[in-house]
Design an enzyme around this catalytic site. Structure first.
Site, PDB file in Angstrom:
ATOM      1  N   GLU A 130      -5.235  24.042  51.381  1.00 13.21           N
ATOM      2  CA  GLU A 130      -5.203  24.349  49.944  1.00 13.21           C
ATOM      3  C   GLU A 130      -6.312  25.320  49.591  1.00 13.21           C
ATOM      4  OE1 GLU A 130      -2.866  23.173  47.987  1.00 13.21           O
ATOM      5  OE2 GLU A 130      -2.019  21.856  49.516  1.00 13.21           O
ATOM      6  N   VAL A 188      10.455  33.632  43.474  1.00 15.15           N
ATOM      7  CA  VAL A 188      10.827  32.219  43.514  1.00 15.15           C
ATOM      8  C   VAL A 188       9.605  31.441  43.053  1.00 15.15           C
ATOM      9  CG1 VAL A 188      11.541  30.285  44.963  1.00 15.15           C
ATOM     10  CG2 VAL A 188      12.415  32.576  45.452  1.00 15.15           C
ATOM     11  N   TYR A 237       9.690  41.539  46.758  1.00 16.51           N
ATOM     12  CA  TYR A 237       9.528  40.116  46.519  1.00 16.51           C
ATOM     13  C   TYR A 237       8.115  39.858  46.003  1.00 16.51           C
ATOM     14  CZ  TYR A 237       9.273  35.124  47.049  1.00 16.51           C
ATOM     15  OH  TYR A 237       9.109  33.797  46.774  1.00 16.51           O
ATOM     16  N   ASN A 242      -0.764  31.033  43.766  1.00 14.84           N
ATOM     17  CA  ASN A 242      -1.051  30.284  42.536  1.00 14.84           C
ATOM     18  C   ASN A 242      -2.522  30.378  42.144  1.00 14.84           C
ATOM     19  OD1 ASN A 242      -2.439  28.434  44.159  1.00 14.84           O
ATOM     20  ND2 ASN A 242      -0.720  27.030  44.269  1.00 14.84           N
ATOM     21  N   GLU A 251       2.624  31.125  52.864  1.00 14.01           N
ATOM     22  CA  GLU A 251       3.982  31.403  53.368  1.00 14.01           C
ATOM     23  C   GLU A 251       4.766  32.298  52.419  1.00 14.01           C
ATOM     24  OE1 GLU A 251       3.142  28.574  51.860  1.00 14.01           O
ATOM     25  OE2 GLU A 251       4.645  28.609  50.256  1.00 14.01           O
ATOM     26  N   LYS A 252       4.305  32.462  51.180  1.00  9.11           N
ATOM     27  CA  LYS A 252       5.001  33.364  50.249  1.00  9.11           C
ATOM     28  C   LYS A 252       5.047  34.781  50.822  1.00  9.11           C
ATOM     29  CE  LYS A 252       3.580  30.623  46.295  1.00  9.11           C
ATOM     30  NZ  LYS A 252       2.948  29.545  47.112  1.00  9.11           N
TER      31      LYS A 252
END
Ligand SMILES: *[C@@H]1O[C@H](CO)[C@@H](O)[C@H](O)[C@H]1NC(C)=O
Ligand SMILES: *[C@@H]1O[C@H](CO)[C@@H](O)[C@H](O)[C@H]1NC(C)=O
Ligand SMILES: *[C@@H]1O[C@H](CO)[C@@H](O)[C@H](O)[C@H]1NC(C)=O
Ligand SMILES: *[C@@H]1O[C@H](CO)[C@@H](O)[C@H](O)[C@H]1NC(C)=O
Length: 356
Positions: A130, A188, A237, A242, A251-252
């Site tokens: 995180e 997404v 994309y 965040n 992984e985005k």
């Protein structure tokens, strides 16, 4: 000098010459024999060696999802030798490294076994994928951990969300990256929060160009089977993190954008962090533009210029992306670093380490 001694001299020189030749031949033989010996010794060293196994104990599985540890997991799955991965707490006394995943510690669903006497030389590892904003307050973990396992490049054991590998054989660059594109920009998102920087950038961008939004926020859920095919139909994309933190690239980027075959528009750590790990000329960073409107216009121009657009895929000719596997891969990676860990190290202020 008479003839006889001249003859003797010649004979003498001759014998020195043959002696030298013999020496050279002998030396070559020894070198050859040594190299053969090393070759045959090399095989056991990689696996069945005399080197002792390092035991890694995972105290509890992250997010409660257990994985099979049958067989020699680290070797069988990742070709990492001499690494014993276990999850039985009874093996604590023989563990070289005990690993604690941060999420459960800060949530209070798991606790550190501070009452146990640590065997000499045993290291405790703090593991988190995180960003600092979601790691909680780590002040209470001062002087407990000896090593960190994180996506951060400066962690003792670096476990990124994805990495770049060379292609074994040159890839066929088929210039079809522009084919089947039906949307300019896709995103997404499930966790849509007003205070996120990405929310503000998205709002400004969608005021300039059309953005197709999927995910639970927009009630257009994508199954995992539909995710990559959907992204592959988009020119760009939005790989928006965040939170913005050092090396926090998830992984985005590695999975959604690169595997989906859309050019990632990134928002996260500074450009230099991306440049350090991602392929050259493979992404567009929001910070490259004086305004989000400028970014939007640039994306529109690029989508119309087939040649320029395809240049974002040239890296695929000799590189490929590997997305990190499951927790076992990260745990096995500790063994790769084990022998180069400092003899003695304590994180006296883990909170300060995490938040800087
Ligand atoms: C290390 O572990 C492997 C796989 O479990 C085992 O076959 C091998 O005997 C062990 N080596 C040592 C030195 O304990
Ligand atoms: C693809 O495009 C690159 C650069 O524009 C070019 O060098 C290459 O020959 C093209 N490959 C094919 C298969 O058309
Ligand atoms: C384009 O879409 C068609 C139909 O879904 C598919 O068969 C084809 O492989 C796609 N081409 C590329 C380059 O993705
Ligand atoms: C690990 O940390 C503990 C607690 O501070 C310390 O006592 C121990 O010496 C450290 N071990 C190593 C190998 O650094």
């Amino acid at each position: 000098m008479n003839e006889e001694s001249d003859q003797a001299k010649k004979w003498h020189i001759g014998s020195i010459k043959s002696f030298l030749v013999l020496c050279v031949v002998f030396a070559l033989l020894i070198l050859y024999w040594e190299s053969q010996r090393k070759k045959t010794e090399f095989v056991p060293l990689t696996h069945l060696s005399k080197t002792r196994n390092v035991t890694i104990l995972i105290w509890y599985w992250p997010f409660g999802s257990t994985f099979s540890l049958k067989g020699d997991v680290c070797w069988d799955l990742y070709k990492i030798p001499n690494c014993k991965l276990v999850d039985q707490r009874s093996l604590f006394p023989s563990a070289d490294v005990v690993v604690f995943h941060n999420r459960e510690l800060i949530a209070g669903t798991q606790r550190l076994p501070t009452e146990l006497q640590r065997p000499g030389g045993q290291r405790w590892a703090w593991m988190s994928l995180e960003s600092p904003a979601h790691n909680g307050n780590l002040h209470k973990f001062a002087n407990i951990f000896n090593l960190t396992v994180s996506y951060r490049r400066d962690a003792d054991v670096h476990t990124p969300y994805g990495e770049l590998l060379p292609l074994e054989s040159e890839g066929n660059l088929v210039n079809d990256s522009h084919i089947n594109k039906t949307s300019l920009v896709c995103w997404v998102v499930s966790n849509y929060m007003n205070h996120h920087k990405r929310t503000q950038v998205y709002r400004e961008l969608s005021a300039t160009v059309p953005v197709n939004v999927y995910g639970s926020w927009n009630k257009k859920l994508l199954s995992s089977a539909d995710l990559l095919p959907t992204i592959s139909r988009c020119y760009f994309y939005l790989a928006f993190e965040n939170s913005q933190a050092k090396d926090y690239i998830t992984e985005k980027l590695w999975y959604n954008a690169y595997q989906g075959g859309a050019v990632p528009v990134v928002l996260g750590p500074p450009i230099s962090d991306y440049k350090a790990v991602a392929p050259d000329h493979s992404f567009i960073h929001v910070d490259e533009f004086p305004s989000v409107q400028e970014l939007g216009k640039h994306l529109q121009r690029l989508a119309k210029d087939r040649k320029q657009y395809e240049e974002y895929f040239t890296w695929k000719r000799n590189q490929r992306v590997k997305v990190h596997g499951d927790w076992r891969e990260m745990l096995c990676k500790i063994c790769l670093q084990y022998n180069s860990l400092p003899q003695h190290k304590v994180y006296s202020d883990l909170e300060a380490w995490d938040k800087t």
